[in-house]
Design an enzyme around this catalytic site. Structure first.
Site, PDB file in Angstrom:
ATOM      1  N   ASN A 138       0.896  -1.287   0.133  1.00  0.00           N
ATOM      2  CA  ASN A 138      -0.022  -0.020   0.239  1.00  0.00           C
ATOM      3  C   ASN A 138       0.798   1.348   0.089  1.00  0.00           C
ATOM      4  O   ASN A 138       1.322   1.533   1.020  1.00  0.00           O
ATOM      5  CB  ASN A 138      -0.754  -0.066   1.294  1.00  0.00           C
ATOM      6  CG  ASN A 138      -1.798   1.103   1.227  1.00  0.00           C
ATOM      7  OD1 ASN A 138      -1.778   2.122   0.596  1.00  0.00           O
ATOM      8  ND2 ASN A 138      -2.646   1.232   2.229  1.00  0.00           N
ATOM      9  N   ARG A 158      -2.585  -2.245  -3.313  1.00  0.00           N
ATOM     10  CA  ARG A 158      -3.746  -1.654  -3.165  1.00  0.00           C
ATOM     11  C   ARG A 158      -3.727  -0.266  -4.044  1.00  0.00           C
ATOM     12  O   ARG A 158      -2.813   0.403  -4.032  1.00  0.00           O
ATOM     13  CB  ARG A 158      -3.676  -1.095  -1.811  1.00  0.00           C
ATOM     14  CG  ARG A 158      -4.982  -0.061  -1.472  1.00  0.00           C
ATOM     15  CD  ARG A 158      -5.109   0.642  -0.144  1.00  0.00           C
ATOM     16  NE  ARG A 158      -6.257   1.184  -0.082  1.00  0.00           N
ATOM     17  CZ  ARG A 158      -6.426   2.330   0.654  1.00  0.00           C
ATOM     18  NH1 ARG A 158      -5.367   3.055   1.264  1.00  0.00           N
ATOM     19  NH2 ARG A 158      -7.441   3.039   0.743  1.00  0.00           N
ATOM     20  N   HIS A 190     -12.864   2.140   0.025  1.00  0.00           N
ATOM     21  CA  HIS A 190     -13.121   1.136   1.206  1.00  0.00           C
ATOM     22  C   HIS A 190     -13.439   0.000   0.728  1.00  0.00           C
ATOM     23  O   HIS A 190     -14.183  -0.870   1.399  1.00  0.00           O
ATOM     24  CB  HIS A 190     -13.926   1.620   2.372  1.00  0.00           C
ATOM     25  CG  HIS A 190     -12.992   2.676   3.201  1.00  0.00           C
ATOM     26  ND1 HIS A 190     -13.905   3.656   4.001  1.00  0.00           N
ATOM     27  CD2 HIS A 190     -11.793   2.935   3.382  1.00  0.00           C
ATOM     28  CE1 HIS A 190     -12.800   4.356   4.487  1.00  0.00           C
ATOM     29  NE2 HIS A 190     -11.789   4.062   4.438  1.00  0.00           N
ATOM     30  N   ARG A 225     -11.976  15.020   7.927  1.00  0.00           N
ATOM     31  CA  ARG A 225     -13.058  15.450   6.666  1.00  0.00           C
ATOM     32  C   ARG A 225     -14.424  15.756   7.064  1.00  0.00           C
ATOM     33  O   ARG A 225     -14.946  14.983   8.111  1.00  0.00           O
ATOM     34  CB  ARG A 225     -13.092  14.361   5.632  1.00  0.00           C
ATOM     35  CG  ARG A 225     -11.689  13.759   5.167  1.00  0.00           C
ATOM     36  CD  ARG A 225     -11.755  12.787   4.140  1.00  0.00           C
ATOM     37  NE  ARG A 225     -10.467  12.032   4.099  1.00  0.00           N
ATOM     38  CZ  ARG A 225     -10.384  10.905   3.864  1.00  0.00           C
ATOM     39  NH1 ARG A 225     -11.351   9.951   3.471  1.00  0.00           N
ATOM     40  NH2 ARG A 225      -9.215  10.240   3.779  1.00  0.00           N
ATOM     41  N   GLU A 251      -8.000  -5.883   4.793  1.00  0.00           N
ATOM     42  CA  GLU A 251      -7.787  -5.771   3.425  1.00  0.00           C
ATOM     43  C   GLU A 251      -6.705  -6.419   2.826  1.00  0.00           C
ATOM     44  O   GLU A 251      -6.922  -6.536   1.739  1.00  0.00           O
ATOM     45  CB  GLU A 251      -7.834  -4.130   3.276  1.00  0.00           C
ATOM     46  CG  GLU A 251      -9.132  -3.504   3.633  1.00  0.00           C
ATOM     47  CD  GLU A 251      -9.101  -1.826   4.082  1.00  0.00           C
ATOM     48  OE1 GLU A 251      -8.601  -1.695   5.159  1.00  0.00           O
ATOM     49  OE2 GLU A 251      -9.233  -0.971   3.446  1.00  0.00           O
TER      50      GLU A 251
END
Ligand code: ADP
Length: 401
Positions: free
Chosen positions: A7, A91, A180, A241, A382
């Site tokens: 990643n 990823r 996601h 956010r 993940e």
């Protein structure tokens, strides 16, 4: 199969070295501060052996070389020869409309990723750098791209189109993509396993609550709606956010405060959410402890955070015409009984009831015996999904996740 899962961020490489047969990470680590002073690799082996190496890690290719060196190291490694790495799984944040599933990386795929950079200017360039670095350092090893957006690619137009001129979608691919996806897909699949039912008989709402937060409505195994949109800014309140907002607010604040586009972008992505409202922290643990000490703005932050999740559970049950299971995952979803309790507080009317003891104890199934909807707390993984997808693509075999 042994798969190196990567990643790659702008100045970091997170990695896990997976044995897909045993479904365990043999080693994991992080190369941090790439291209800066004090670049460092931290590496942990499955048996707990840990090491930190400070080095002059000028770019991602050097970072990958460090990762290989530590995987091969006599004292801290897990392999004896590079040839034991069967494949590399990356990823990749944004697959645009082109990639609706994981793909074998080829020069053509890299070209499409480069063409799509405008859709994810912060995330896709480092992902591409990672792919190019592996191509240089491990030229004969197959690489697979696993996209955050792919699981949501079957959303219907009514869920992915914005209410703006259709030409903007056609010309600039302005639409909702969702992110996601790997996590939603994984925890949805695990929930179905726990229920002993095929995914195509289930309506599941998944809530991935970490620093970034999103939810998905999974109807018969397909993500039919999700809270993040064109970028990961839309939807739930997050650490930094803002999530859903009336866009006029942005234009108004830009005018009032004389903000440039990039400043407005930073305001919404970095200084909003939990940190913006509380003024204390973007970390849910700190929000909860400051709220419990009586800090009013931390309470607002906590309540807004949970309220939006509650609203989306109702919305997604309506969108799917029902709900069989609700799944909490991500750092907050997995670890915060307070958040899970607050989210579910008002949902008894739709058959969602928590068992308080199980919720506090963090058990896997946390609904009460009389709850019509099953509520789960499922740790996401993940990296495992990326490793298994990589195996499927490289070996051509079917592998159940
Ligand atoms: P990322 O999205 O970066 O992968 P994580 O999934 O690790 O992030 O989630 C990070 C969030 O999880 C932080 O807000 C952190 O406070 C929260 N978290 C971790 N443990 C707990 C806990 N015990 N209680 C509440 N929040 C927690």
């Amino acid at each position: 199969m042994k798969v190196l899962v990567l990643n790659c961020g702008s100045s970091s490489i997170k990695y896990q070295f997976y044995d897909t047969v045993q479904r365990v990470a043999l080693a994991k680590g992080l190369v941090d501060r790439i291209g800066m002073l004090g670049a460092v690799l931290t590496h942990t082996r499955f048996d707990g052996d840990k090491i930190s190496i400070v080095g002059e890690i000028l770019d991602h290719a050097i970072g990958i070389e460090y990762v290989l060196a530590v995987l091969l190291s006599k004292n801290h490694g897990v392999i004896e020869d590079k040839s034991e790495i069967d494949a590399v799984g990356h990823r990749v944040v944004h697959g645009g409309e082109t990639f609706t599933g994981s793909v074998l990386i080829s020069p053509e795929v890299v070209k499409v990723l480069q063409d799509n950079v405008g859709l994810a200017p912060l995330h896709n360039p480092p992902n591409i750098k990672g792919i190019q670095a592996v191509t240089r350092v491990l030229p004969d090893v197959p690489q697979v791209g696993v996209f955050d957006t792919a699981f949501h690619s079957k959303m219907p137009p009514k869920a992915y189109l914005y209410g703006i001129p259709f030409e903007l979608y056609k010309m600039h691919q302005i639409r909702r993509y969702g992110f996601h996806g790997t996590s939603h897909r994984y925890v949805g699949g695990i929930a179905a396993k726990k229920l002993g039912k095929p995914l195509n008989e289930l309506k599941i709402v998944t809530a991935h609550l970490g620093n970034g937060c999103s939810m998905a409505a999974i109807d018969q195994g397909v993500s039919v709606d999700t809270t993040m949109g064109f970028t990961p800014l839309e939807g739930l309140l997050m650490g930094t956010r803002c999530g859903d907002i009336d866009t006029s607010v942005i234009l108004h604040v830009m005018g009032k405060e004389g903000l440039q586009l990039s400043e407005a972008n930073t305001l919404l992505n970095k200084h909003s959410g939990l940190i913006g409202i509380s003024g204390e922290s973007s970390d849910m643990r700190e929000i909860i402890s400051s709220m419990k000490e009586g800090h009013k703005r931390s309470r607002y932050a906590f309540e807004i955070f949970c309220y939006r999740i509650t609203k989306y559970i109702g919305a997604y049950a309506a969108a799917m015409g029902g709900i069989d299971a609700l799944v909490f995952t991500g750092g907050i979803g997995e670890n915060s009984p307070d958040v899970r309790e607050e989210v579910c507080r008002n949902l008894a009317f739709m058959g969602i009831n928590l068992n308080n003891d199980k919720n506090l104890a963090g058990e896997e199934e946390i609904s009460s015996d009389d709850s019509r909807v099953y509520v789960f707390r499922i740790p996401t993984n993940e990296e495992l999904v990326i490793a298994l997808d990589t195996e499927v693509i490289v070996s051509g075999k079917e592998v159940e996740i």
